[in-house]
Design a protein around this motif. Structure first.
Motif, PDB file in Angstrom:
ATOM      1  N   ARG A  94      12.942  20.907  14.613  1.00 51.12           N
ATOM      2  CA  ARG A  94      13.964  19.581  15.737  1.00 51.12           C
ATOM      3  C   ARG A  94      14.827  19.350  14.861  1.00 51.12           C
ATOM      4  O   ARG A  94      15.985  19.504  15.545  1.00 51.12           O
ATOM      5  N   GLN A  95      14.819  18.917  13.781  1.00 49.59           N
ATOM      6  CA  GLN A  95      16.234  18.200  13.139  1.00 49.59           C
ATOM      7  C   GLN A  95      17.374  19.417  12.947  1.00 49.59           C
ATOM      8  O   GLN A  95      17.843  19.096  12.153  1.00 49.59           O
ATOM      9  N   GLN A  96      16.530  20.545  12.269  1.00 48.85           N
ATOM     10  CA  GLN A  96      17.271  21.509  11.718  1.00 48.85           C
ATOM     11  C   GLN A  96      18.027  22.303  12.549  1.00 48.85           C
ATOM     12  O   GLN A  96      19.377  22.448  12.312  1.00 48.85           O
ATOM     13  N   ARG A  97      17.647  21.805  14.280  1.00 48.55           N
ATOM     14  CA  ARG A  97      18.535  22.454  15.093  1.00 48.55           C
ATOM     15  C   ARG A  97      19.047  20.970  15.941  1.00 48.55           C
ATOM     16  O   ARG A  97      19.725  21.764  16.554  1.00 48.55           O
ATOM     17  N   GLY A  98      18.667  20.543  15.409  1.00 47.93           N
ATOM     18  CA  GLY A  98      19.764  19.110  16.094  1.00 47.93           C
ATOM     19  C   GLY A  98      19.071  19.244  17.742  1.00 47.93           C
ATOM     20  O   GLY A  98      20.025  19.486  19.039  1.00 47.93           O
ATOM     21  N   LEU A  99      18.129  19.493  17.797  1.00 50.25           N
ATOM     22  CA  LEU A  99      17.266  19.282  19.183  1.00 50.25           C
ATOM     23  C   LEU A  99      16.682  17.745  19.097  1.00 50.25           C
ATOM     24  O   LEU A  99      16.637  16.887  18.637  1.00 50.25           O
ATOM     25  N   PRO A 100      16.355  17.403  20.823  1.00 49.75           N
ATOM     26  CA  PRO A 100      15.558  15.579  21.630  1.00 49.75           C
ATOM     27  C   PRO A 100      14.485  16.553  20.775  1.00 49.75           C
ATOM     28  O   PRO A 100      13.753  17.209  20.863  1.00 49.75           O
ATOM     29  N   ASP A 101      13.529  15.304  21.206  1.00 47.73           N
ATOM     30  CA  ASP A 101      11.813  15.316  20.217  1.00 47.73           C
ATOM     31  C   ASP A 101      11.789  16.159  21.516  1.00 47.73           C
ATOM     32  O   ASP A 101      10.098  16.380  21.189  1.00 47.73           O
ATOM     33  N   GLU A 102      11.618  15.438  22.886  1.00 48.54           N
ATOM     34  CA  GLU A 102      10.695  15.803  24.003  1.00 48.54           C
ATOM     35  C   GLU A 102      11.046  17.330  24.418  1.00 48.54           C
ATOM     36  O   GLU A 102      11.780  17.526  25.398  1.00 48.54           O
ATOM     37  N   ILE A 103      10.754  18.077  22.787  1.00 49.58           N
ATOM     38  CA  ILE A 103      10.828  19.779  23.413  1.00 49.58           C
ATOM     39  C   ILE A 103       9.506  20.617  23.307  1.00 49.58           C
ATOM     40  O   ILE A 103       8.042  19.835  22.336  1.00 49.58           O
ATOM     41  N   TYR A 104       9.036  21.497  24.424  1.00 48.58           N
ATOM     42  CA  TYR A 104       7.559  21.740  24.430  1.00 48.58           C
ATOM     43  C   TYR A 104       7.324  22.944  24.970  1.00 48.58           C
ATOM     44  O   TYR A 104       7.870  23.483  25.630  1.00 48.58           O
ATOM     45  N   LEU A 105       6.633  23.921  24.177  1.00 56.59           N
ATOM     46  CA  LEU A 105       6.603  25.116  24.244  1.00 56.59           C
ATOM     47  C   LEU A 105       5.322  25.656  24.826  1.00 56.59           C
ATOM     48  O   LEU A 105       4.588  24.689  24.542  1.00 56.59           O
ATOM     49  N   PHE A 106       5.060  26.700  25.412  1.00 57.04           N
ATOM     50  CA  PHE A 106       3.619  27.656  25.468  1.00 57.04           C
ATOM     51  C   PHE A 106       3.721  28.877  25.050  1.00 57.04           C
ATOM     52  O   PHE A 106       4.698  29.497  25.776  1.00 57.04           O
ATOM     53  N   GLU A 107       2.724  29.899  24.817  1.00 53.94           N
ATOM     54  CA  GLU A 107       2.936  31.381  24.942  1.00 53.94           C
ATOM     55  C   GLU A 107       1.172  31.353  25.256  1.00 53.94           C
ATOM     56  O   GLU A 107       0.481  31.340  24.855  1.00 53.94           O
ATOM     57  N   LEU A 108       1.357  31.695  26.583  1.00 55.18           N
ATOM     58  CA  LEU A 108       0.014  33.207  27.118  1.00 55.18           C
ATOM     59  C   LEU A 108       0.173  33.942  26.572  1.00 55.18           C
ATOM     60  O   LEU A 108       0.808  35.401  26.575  1.00 55.18           O
ATOM     61  N   ASP A 109      -0.967  34.933  26.504  1.00 52.05           N
ATOM     62  CA  ASP A 109      -1.151  36.209  26.391  1.00 52.05           C
ATOM     63  C   ASP A 109      -1.366  37.087  27.572  1.00 52.05           C
ATOM     64  O   ASP A 109      -2.373  36.432  28.566  1.00 52.05           O
ATOM     65  N   TRP A 110      -0.738  37.674  28.483  1.00 52.34           N
ATOM     66  CA  TRP A 110      -0.478  38.180  29.305  1.00 52.34           C
ATOM     67  C   TRP A 110      -1.677  39.285  30.081  1.00 52.34           C
ATOM     68  O   TRP A 110      -2.544  39.196  30.571  1.00 52.34           O
ATOM     69  N   SER A 111      -2.737  40.560  28.816  1.00 55.65           N
ATOM     70  CA  SER A 111      -3.553  40.533  28.694  1.00 55.65           C
ATOM     71  C   SER A 111      -5.129  39.859  29.155  1.00 55.65           C
ATOM     72  O   SER A 111      -5.723  40.162  29.816  1.00 55.65           O
ATOM     73  N   VAL A 112      -5.552  38.975  27.938  1.00 57.18           N
ATOM     74  CA  VAL A 112      -6.049  38.007  28.946  1.00 57.18           C
ATOM     75  C   VAL A 112      -6.236  37.276  30.345  1.00 57.18           C
ATOM     76  O   VAL A 112      -7.196  37.157  31.443  1.00 57.18           O
ATOM     77  N   LEU A 113      -4.558  36.775  30.234  1.00 63.17           N
ATOM     78  CA  LEU A 113      -4.261  36.229  32.074  1.00 63.17           C
ATOM     79  C   LEU A 113      -4.738  36.827  33.101  1.00 63.17           C
ATOM     80  O   LEU A 113      -5.046  37.173  33.908  1.00 63.17           O
ATOM     81  N   LYS A 114      -4.436  38.529  32.851  1.00 63.77           N
ATOM     82  CA  LYS A 114      -4.312  39.657  33.877  1.00 63.77           C
ATOM     83  C   LYS A 114      -6.247  39.635  34.137  1.00 63.77           C
ATOM     84  O   LYS A 114      -6.897  39.294  34.857  1.00 63.77           O
TER      85      LYS A 114
END
Length: 819
Positions: free
Chosen positions: A687-707
């Motif tokens: 976050r500091q390297q990119r100059g981004l705010p603190d409150e950033i959240y990410l998610f990554e899901l496996d489509w095959s499991v979801l399906k």
């Protein structure tokens, strides 16, 4: 390909106008992009004879010319060209002529006080050259002043700019287009005159050696002496110009001419330069390049060769890119006297890889990539040798030829064609008298196949007509199955001559379960306030350990797009940063796409679902006070999507993703054993390297499991409606001390399971660690909501269930109940 109508008429007779021919070819499956009417370029230009040339009285660089243009009185024309003189024949644009290539209409006018009636033209003014140093001077004899100049300039012609499909390699030649026109019109084909040179001495000072039987099955090399390098005759220059090819010299022009005529690339080497570079005795070979080798090609570029590059070698020294471009060191030049002519058949895939490895595409490689006809290789070579003898004074010394086992086999193919299948696929035809419909008969099918150059042999009974169809060699790569022959029949007969029919049975279209789930997932994300984004699958190479598993392209167009992406999160982070830098505020977005990796030397392609949320969406608006998104609110957005999919997800602590906060990252699990993906906050260092705010959240899901999880619950089941209970709910609070390592999700799951049908929801509403709380423990408070679908619950209904839950908690976990 640019097709000259006048050249085409020498190969097949037809009386169609250029527009009519373009329409016929279009209906036959070719795309005519443009009709170039070259007659309009010089409409009104005639042959003039300069009778007298005098200096202009008022300008040193102008000449005052008296020109005979076939009228009763010679015309006075002021000319600024340095090469104008008396007693020459020139093209003259008469008064009233419009020259479209320079957007000029000729009018009588005064030039430095002297009247001028017309203009003596250069090739550039007639559209035949980009630049001209002076006016054009006709070299033909027995010219008549006043005659139309267009036949002498090659402008009595029309050009069709024609595009063929990738499977029609034969259509990249004038002979191939002539065959097509002959099939359309039914007129006979007239192949170019070719003198058989079968008596050439087979003893040649140059030996041929083929080591790769697949890449180059056939190679013919002819040695010629006493070559007289010079300009090509006008007819050859004009045909090359009509095809968009620049004239260089008679030898090079002849190889280009045969390329256009037969679709067979040839290459001429300067034999003296070839021997000077490699030494004598000389052996020409074909092989793949080695990594350290280099070659300077005809375009003056020093090329670093790769193991995919196919080479022509002289005594194992690279001298040309096989089937693509020759080498600068051995090119034919003004002083060339001996020539080594190459006529070869190269494998299409080998040339495609070779050309791409050098980022190079030429007229020759375009034809080899689609596939040339090896059966006509000798015919094209003989045609070139005949023209070299006639136009360059060549004396043939000898010819060497090498054919591998593959090259000795003439490609042939025989297909079975059923008349019943033809009519089943194409349906009935519309009769010319509009009296009704009828199916194609036996004679019509045989006539159409014969026009294509196929040989037909009926087999079986007449009632069930079946043919054995032998495909001509020039259509070997195109006609491979019965359906291909049926397509050719429909194409030649005319698609518009078949009746319009509808299918006998129709069915409603529907989405596959996977496609329906994809639509439902996208709708759920949009409903949660996320915007779908798309990124290129190509990205820049990774650094460090990730590079070992990343798929890197061997021949990228740009360094920034030289590898395949291994995750979706990188693109989403870049998009978030870009939006902030552009002043667009925080980006809440999701993406569904493929990612790639290498595992044990094999390419692995998977589909992922990823998203990014966070920041203060109200920043910059009239409301005051920053309210950034919290971890729980971001988690709630993802839970909202899962609820819409009827998917129950458990959150477990995780720290395996380096770009996520190690203490604020959760693994997502379904049914306790299927890992769905990861959710967490962006790592503080990133976050500091990119100059981004603190409150950033990410998610990554496996489509095959979801399906798998979403589709399994609906397999063979109908979604049932469950009505809401009209009776009021009753809630109870439950508070206790619990060890920190016990997950809240596990506690909730146990309470819901124990509570049975009466327990509707379990919600954590308070958590406390500090004074009066045992060390390594935390105080948790839950609100349990009870409800019945058929009655109002009383204390006597609720209390036994509530006590059962308390007992189950104390039995399963080391908790201390407080209420």
């Amino acid at each position: 390909m640019r097709v000259s109508i006048s050249w085409l008429k020498e190969l097949v007779d037809f009386d169609l106008s250029p527009e009519g021919l373009a329409e016929a070819l279009t209906m036959a499956g070719f795309e005519v992009e443009e009709i170039e009417e070259r007659r309009t370029w010089a409409d009104g230009v005639v042959v003039g004879r300069v009778l007298e040339r005098q200096p202009h009285p008022n300008a040193e660089k102008l000449s005052l010319c008296t020109v005979d243009i076939g009228t009763a009185t010679p015309s006075t024309i002021v000319c600024g060209a340095a090469n104008v003189c008396a007693d020459i024949y020139v093209p003259v644009a008469t008064v009233g002529t419009y020259l479209p290539k320079v957007d000029l209409k000729i009018k009588p006018r005064q030039l430095r006080g002297v009247p001028s009636e017309g203009m003596i033209c250069s090739l550039a003014e007639l559209g035949l050259a980009k630049d001209s140093e002076g006016i054009h001077i006709f070299q033909q004899e027995a010219l008549t002043p006043g005659q139309d100049a267009r036949p002498l300039l090659g402008l009595d012609d029309s050009i069709l700019d024609l595009t063929s499909t990738a499977n029609r390699a034969d259509a990249l030649s004038m002979v191939g287009i002539a065959r097509e026109v002959a099939a359309i019109t039914g007129n006979p084909l007239k192949l170019p005159p070719s003198q058989s040179l079968a008596g050439i001495a087979q003893s040649s000072p140059v030996a041929i050696e083929l080591t790769d039987a697949k890449a180059c099955p056939i190679y013919i090399g002819t040695v010629m002496e006493q070559i007289q390098i010079g300009p090509s005759p006008d007819w050859l220059k004009q045909r090359l110009a009509a095809a968009g090819t620049r004239s260089i010299s008679n030898v090079v022009d002849i190889t280009n001419y045969v390329l256009l005529e037969w679709g067979q690339p040839l290459h001429a080497f300067d034999l003296d330069q070839l021997q000077a570079a490699a030494g004598a005795p000389l052996t020409v070979g074909v092989r793949l390049a080695q990594s350290a080798e280099k070659l300077c090609t005809l375009d003056g570029q020093d090329r670093q060769l790769t193991p995919q590059t196919l080479l022509i070698t002289a005594n194992d020294r690279p001298v040309a890119l096989a089937g693509v471009m020759g080498g600068e060191e051995t090119e034919v030049h003004d002083q060339t006297q001996t020539v080594f002519l190459e006529a070869a058949y190269f494998d299409a895939a080998a040339i495609r890889r070779s050309a791409r490895s050098q980022g190079l595409r030429t007229e020759a490689s375009a034809r080899y990539e689609r596939g040339v006809n090896p059966a006509e290789l000798t015919l094209a070579c003989d045609r070139a040798l005949q023209l070299l003898q006639e136009l360059a004074g060549a004396t043939i010394v000898g010819q060497a030829e090498d054919r591998t086992e593959v090259g000795r086999i003439t490609p042939t193919r025989t297909l079975d064609l059923r008349l019943s299948r033809v009519n089943q696929i194409l349906g009935p035809t519309v009769e010319s008298n509009a009296a009704g419909t009828a199916a194609l008969d036996r004679d019509t099918v045989e006539a159409l196949l014969t026009k294509l150059g196929c040989e037909t042999k009926p087999v079986g009974s007449a009632a069930a007509t079946v043919w054995q169809v032998t495909v001509p060699p020039y259509r070997y790569r195109d006609l491979e199955r019965e359906i291909d022959l049926i397509e050719e029949i429909a194409r030649l007969y005319g698609y518009d001559r078949f009746a319009n029919t509808l299918p006998a049975q129709t069915a409603r279209g529907f989405l596959s379960p996977e496609a329906a789930l994809s639509q439902q997932l996208r709708a759920a994300f949009r409903g949660a306030g996320l915007t779908e984004v798309l990124h290129y699958s190509l990205t820049k190479p990774a650094e460090g350990d990730q590079r070992e598993t990343q798929v890197v392209l061997a021949n990228p167009l740009f360094a920034e797009y030289s590898a395949l992406r291994s995750d979706l999160l990188s693109g989403l982070i870049d998009a978030y940063q870009y939006n902030l830098e552009q002043g667009n505020g925080p980006l809440n977005a999701f993406e569904i796409g493929h990612v790639f990796s290498m595992a044990e030397g094999e390419l692995v392609e998977t589909e992922k679902v990823a998203g990014i949320v966070g920041g203060d969406s109200r920043r910059g608006r009239w409301v005051s006070g920053a309210q950034p998104l919290t971890w729980y609110e971001a988690k709630g957005l993802l839970e909202e999507v899962c609820d819409r999919l009827n998917l129950t997800v458990d959150y477990r602590p995780d720290s395996a993703v380096p770009r996520l906060h190690p203490g604020r990252t959760a693994g997502l699990w379904v049914r306790g054993r299927l890992r769905l993906g990861t959710f967490g906050q962006l790592h503080p260092e990133l976050r500091q390297q990119r100059g981004l705010p603190d409150e950033i959240y990410l998610f990554e899901l496996d489509w095959s499991v979801l399906k798998t999880c979403c589709l399994a619950q609906y397999s063979g089941q109908m979604v049932r409606f469950q009505p809401y209970s009209p009776y009021p709910a009753a809630d109870r609070d439950l508070a206790f001390f619990a060890p920190v390592e016990i997950a809240v999700a596990d506690l909730q799951k146990l309470m819901l399971k124990t509570g049975g049908k009466l327990l509707e929801t379990v919600t954590l509403f308070d958590q406390y660690r500090g004074q009066n709380v045992p060390e390594s423990q935390r105080s948790l408070a839950f609100r349990l909501v009870y409800r019945s679908p058929d009655r109002t619950l009383t204390d006597s209904d609720i209390e036994p269930v509530h006590q059962k839950i308390r007992a189950a908690l104390e039995k399963a976990y080391p908790v201390s109940l407080r209420s």
